[in-house]
Design a protein around this motif. Structure first.
Motif, mmCIF file in Angstrom:
data_model
loop_
_atom_site.group_PDB
_atom_site.id
_atom_site.type_symbol
_atom_site.label_atom_id
_atom_site.label_comp_id
_atom_site.label_asym_id
_atom_site.label_seq_id
_atom_site.Cartn_x
_atom_site.Cartn_y
_atom_site.Cartn_z
ATOM 1 N N ARG A 1 0.836 -1.207 0.000
ATOM 2 C CA ARG A 1 0.000 0.000 0.000
ATOM 3 C C ARG A 1 0.875 1.263 0.000
ATOM 4 O O ARG A 1 0.616 2.218 -0.733
ATOM 5 C CB ARG A 1 -0.912 -0.004 1.232
ATOM 6 C CG ARG A 1 -2.010 -1.055 1.189
ATOM 7 C CD ARG A 1 -2.751 -1.137 2.530
ATOM 8 N NE ARG A 1 -3.170 0.177 2.980
ATOM 9 C CZ ARG A 1 -4.218 0.826 2.487
ATOM 10 N NH1 ARG A 1 -4.940 0.265 1.534
ATOM 11 N NH2 ARG A 1 -4.539 2.022 2.920
ATOM 12 N N ASP A 2 1.914 1.243 0.831
ATOM 13 C CA ASP A 2 2.808 2.403 0.903
ATOM 14 C C ASP A 2 3.468 2.669 -0.444
ATOM 15 O O ASP A 2 3.607 3.823 -0.870
ATOM 16 C CB ASP A 2 3.883 2.185 1.969
ATOM 17 C CG ASP A 2 3.324 2.258 3.390
ATOM 18 O OD1 ASP A 2 2.170 2.714 3.539
ATOM 19 O OD2 ASP A 2 4.039 1.854 4.323
ATOM 20 N N TYR A 3 3.854 1.586 -1.116
ATOM 21 C CA TYR A 3 4.505 1.752 -2.427
ATOM 22 C C TYR A 3 3.535 2.341 -3.448
ATOM 23 O O TYR A 3 3.886 3.279 -4.184
ATOM 24 C CB TYR A 3 5.047 0.418 -2.943
ATOM 25 C CG TYR A 3 5.563 0.536 -4.361
ATOM 26 C CD1 TYR A 3 6.803 1.131 -4.617
ATOM 27 C CD2 TYR A 3 4.798 0.106 -5.447
ATOM 28 C CE1 TYR A 3 7.274 1.286 -5.919
ATOM 29 C CE2 TYR A 3 5.261 0.245 -6.750
ATOM 30 C CZ TYR A 3 6.493 0.846 -6.973
ATOM 31 O OH TYR A 3 6.945 1.016 -8.266
ATOM 32 N N ILE A 4 2.336 1.795 -3.515
ATOM 33 C CA ILE A 4 1.348 2.301 -4.482
ATOM 34 C C ILE A 4 1.071 3.787 -4.240
ATOM 35 O O ILE A 4 1.031 4.596 -5.175
ATOM 36 C CB ILE A 4 0.042 1.488 -4.395
ATOM 37 C CG1 ILE A 4 0.276 0.047 -4.845
ATOM 38 C CG2 ILE A 4 -1.049 2.127 -5.260
ATOM 39 C CD1 ILE A 4 -0.912 -0.875 -4.642
ATOM 40 N N GLU A 5 0.908 4.140 -2.990
ATOM 41 C CA GLU A 5 0.611 5.534 -2.645
ATOM 42 C C GLU A 5 1.762 6.467 -3.032
ATOM 43 O O GLU A 5 1.553 7.512 -3.667
ATOM 44 C CB GLU A 5 0.328 5.630 -1.146
ATOM 45 C CG GLU A 5 -0.094 7.005 -0.677
ATOM 46 C CD GLU A 5 -0.419 7.049 0.810
ATOM 47 O OE1 GLU A 5 -0.315 8.144 1.387
ATOM 48 O OE2 GLU A 5 -0.751 5.984 1.372
#
Length: 275
Positions: free
Chosen positions: A76-80
Motif C-alpha cells: 500500500r505504501d509503495y502504491i501511494e
C-alpha cells in the motif's frame, strides 16, 4: 456529455481476486453513461515487483485510474508513494474504511489478503454440509453413509439429527442411520472406514424421558411401544451389538450436551483425518 478521445483505462489491482475493486470501478464508470472505458483486473498482485510495471504502464496512458484493494502495508505504501510521484489518479478502496474501523475499535487490522474470499468459501461449504445433513438424515438414503465424512449410528432419540446439523455447521458432511432391531443395517455402514463411524448410546431412563416428551408433543399416549422401557432396552442391546460388530467409536450421550459430544467426534476425526 463529452466523450474522451482516448478511452478511460481503469487498472484494478488486488492482492486477492479483485472482484470488489472491479465492481466498484464498473459501478462508478456507469454513473457517467460512457462506453468509452476499459477495465483491466490484476488479481493476486501483492508485491512491489508485480505492481511497479502496472503503475509505469498507467503513467503512459493519457486517461488512467488506479483502483486498488491491497491490504499489506508495504504494498500500500509503495502504491501511494509511486502514484504520487507519477501524478496518477488513485482510489484506495480499503484504506479509509480500515482507518475508520481501526479508530473505533482501537487496534490495527490483520492486513491479510483474501480474508473475505475465505469467509465466502466457508459459507458455501457450510451450506453444502447442511444440505447434505438434511438429505441423509435418519437413514432416508443409506448411500449417504458412503459419501459422508462422519456417519452416526444409534437408536431413536440419541441426538443423531441435532449432532448432524451441529457438525454440518463445523463444515463436516454427516449422515445418520437409525438402528432398529427389525431393520437390517445398510451395507454402506459396514463398508465404511470404521474410523468415520460413531455409535451413540444413552441410558434407558434418559431415552424413555425424551420419547415420552416426543409422544406428548405429538398428542399420543405415553404407553406406546416407542416409549416402553423393555422395548428401549431391547433396542439399546441391539445397537451395542451392531457397534461391537462394526468396531466403531461409541459415545454415551446420556449426560452430554450436543456441543460436548460434537467436540469428542471432531477430536477423534482429526486424529485420523487431518483437515
Amino acid at each position: 456529455m463529452r466523450e474522451l478521445d482516448n478511452p478511460l483505462v481503469v487498472f484494478v489491482i488486488s492482492d486477492s481476486i479483485g472482484e470488489t475493486g472491479e465492481l466498484i470501478a464498473k459501478s462508478s464508470v456507469r454513473q457517467f453513461e460512457s462506453e468509452n472505458f476499459e477495465i483491466r483486473r490484476y488479481p493476486y498482485h501483492n508485491s512491489v515487483k508485480q505492481i511497479k510495471p502496472l503503475l509505469e504502464e498507467a503513467y503512459k496512458i493519457q486517461n488512467s485510474l488506479i483502483v486498488y484493494t491491497n491490504v499489506v502495508k508495504d504494498t500500500r505504501d509503495y502504491i501511494e508513494k509511486r502514484s504520487e510521484e507519477l501524478g496518477l489518479h488513485v482510489v484506495d478502496v480499503m484504506g479509509e474504511p480500515m482507518r475508520q474501523i481501526e479508530d473505533i475499535l482501537g487496534y490495527e487490522p490483520l492486513r491479510e489478503p483474501g480474508l473475505i474470499r475465505r469467509l465466502d468459501e466457508n459459507y458455501f461449504k457450510k451450506v453444502e454440509c447442511v444440505e447434505f445433513a438434511v438429505k441423509y438424515d435418519d437413514g432416508k438414503d443409506p448411500r449417504g453413509a458412503r459419501k459422508a465424512d462422519i456417519c452416526l449410528v444409534g437408536i431413536s432419540r440419541t441426538s443423531k439429527t441435532p449432532l448432524s446439523m451441529y457438525l454440518a455447521n463445523k463444515l463436516y458432511k454427516v449422515a445418520n442411520i437409525p438402528l432398529v432391531p427389525e431393520v437390517p443395517v445398510p451395507k454402506e455402514v459396514y463398508e465404511k472406514d470404521v474410523n468415520r463411524v460413531v455409535g451413540l448410546i444413552a441410558n434407558p431412563d434418559k431415552i424413555i424421558t425424551i420419547r415420552e416428551q416426543r409422544l406428548k408433543s405429538l398428542g399420543l399416549e405415553s404407553g406406546a411401544k416407542y416409549a416402553n422401557y423393555d422395548r428401549i432396552k431391547e433396542e439399546l442391546d441391539y445397537s451395542r451389538q451392531v457397534m461391537d460388530d462394526l468396531g466403531c467409536y461409541v459415545i454415551d450421550v446420556s449426560d452430554k450436551a450436543i456441543e460436548e459430544t460434537a467436540e469428542l467426534i471432531i477430536e477423534r476425526y482429526q486424529e485420523h483425518f487431518a483437515r
